[in-house]
Design a protein around this motif. Sequence first.
Motif, PDB file in Angstrom:
ATOM      1  N   ASP A 135      -7.197  -4.642   2.306  1.00 52.06           N
ATOM      2  CA  ASP A 135      -7.949  -4.873   2.305  1.00 52.06           C
ATOM      3  C   ASP A 135      -8.912  -5.521   1.084  1.00 52.06           C
ATOM      4  OD1 ASP A 135      -7.698  -4.180   4.920  1.00 52.06           O
ATOM      5  OD2 ASP A 135      -8.860  -2.490   3.954  1.00 52.06           O
ATOM      6  N   ASP A 152      -5.575   0.205  -0.458  1.00 52.98           N
ATOM      7  CA  ASP A 152      -6.262  -0.387   0.230  1.00 52.98           C
ATOM      8  C   ASP A 152      -6.045  -1.725  -0.002  1.00 52.98           C
ATOM      9  OD1 ASP A 152      -7.634   1.674   1.631  1.00 52.98           O
ATOM     10  OD2 ASP A 152      -8.897   1.789  -0.001  1.00 52.98           O
ATOM     11  N   GLU A 205       0.715  -0.758  -0.244  1.00 52.80           N
ATOM     12  CA  GLU A 205      -0.002  -0.200   0.216  1.00 52.80           C
ATOM     13  C   GLU A 205       0.852   1.131  -0.263  1.00 52.80           C
ATOM     14  OE1 GLU A 205      -2.848   0.221   3.644  1.00 52.80           O
ATOM     15  OE2 GLU A 205      -3.916  -1.795   2.273  1.00 52.80           O
TER      16      GLU A 205
END
Length: 400
Positions: A285, A282, A257
């Motif tokens: 996630d 992100d 990230e």
Amino acid sequence: MADVDRHLSELPAPENMLTGRLFAAVSWGRTVLASLHAQESLAGALLPQGSGATAVGEALAVLSEARAAEPDDGRLIARHPVLLSLLPPSLGPRAPLPARTPWAGVARGAAALPAREGLRLRIRWVQEMQTGMVCEMARRLATAGLLDDPSRVPLLRWAELTAASDGAGLPADLPERLSRPHRPARPAAFRLAAGRPVPAPAGRATKGAGQGAGGGFGSGTAWHGAGERPRSPVLVVRTLDPSLASLLPGLAGLVAETGSVLSHLAVLAREFEVPTAVGVPDAVDRFPEGTRMSVDGGTGAVEEVRVTVVGEAAERGEVVECPRASSGDGAGVDTLGPAAGTLSPGPGSGPDPLGPGTRGAPNAPSGPRGGGIPLPSDSPLPSNCVLPSDCPDYREGMAS
């Protein structure tokens, strides 16, 4: 580098040195570190990259070759000091070396490193020398009754330590000083509030590619670095922590990230030809562990891979994996139609670039129009393939 090597080699073991010489060695280290950092910056700006080898890469090669014959970390580091590049400098207990690492190429010796990496390695060696000298000073201060616990020596400033050696005693407030508290890693995205980093709101980004950091194209299974390592793992992390270096051999991809193409881990990943993308919003996630995904180290594109049953493979109950094409609005478009063995052109259709008996251009567009299977330029599909189901090596090629 030759001057530093000679000076380090002439230093006796700390326990065999007079205290004055211990201080002289640390003082020399403080001066030479400033020079080494300056030379390292100049080497990066002015000199060619050479082979592209890194000290960490050399250390991993040494470790894969020598660990089986020598399980003790201390003896292994004494024999191969390049291994110190795998460990951070610390006045506390030394962190352990990785127990074992996959085969990571052939060890060539520190002399074969490019100038910039050689300078970085000397920086680490000087830091280790200083650590040994300061720990011996702390032991002697404790023996003299000036320091209640040698582990508290990091709470002293350099001027305070030198003053104590001249008989001035230790600072009166030393017993009240507290060790630096453990702080969690900064979030990948944050804002400052009253001088402290505060995580940015969740869901700040759900689409977008990062920056390609090299290594080519690869696909595999998302892995966050803990637990069982899957086959063809794509390591997905928030930050490019140098401690991840031992995980690089055998990765199908690396996604972070944060970081840049000049991050040390990104440089090392390129050396191992691991497809790498940094600055991917992100990523942790968006790509939970177990997600099939692809990484393009050239463009920085990171995509989820769809698993679709196609053509004759449907009759055999087999599946093929195809990268998920980008629709331009962050949503993926399945470029393969239902399990009927045909390609779905999608809205705004045009001629199917993978028509009968043709393979289509390797880099044919594959946006919202459908337009076929997005393949890397070095796709393993042979020219006589109509669909992936016709190619027995397709899945293995996609994994590689």
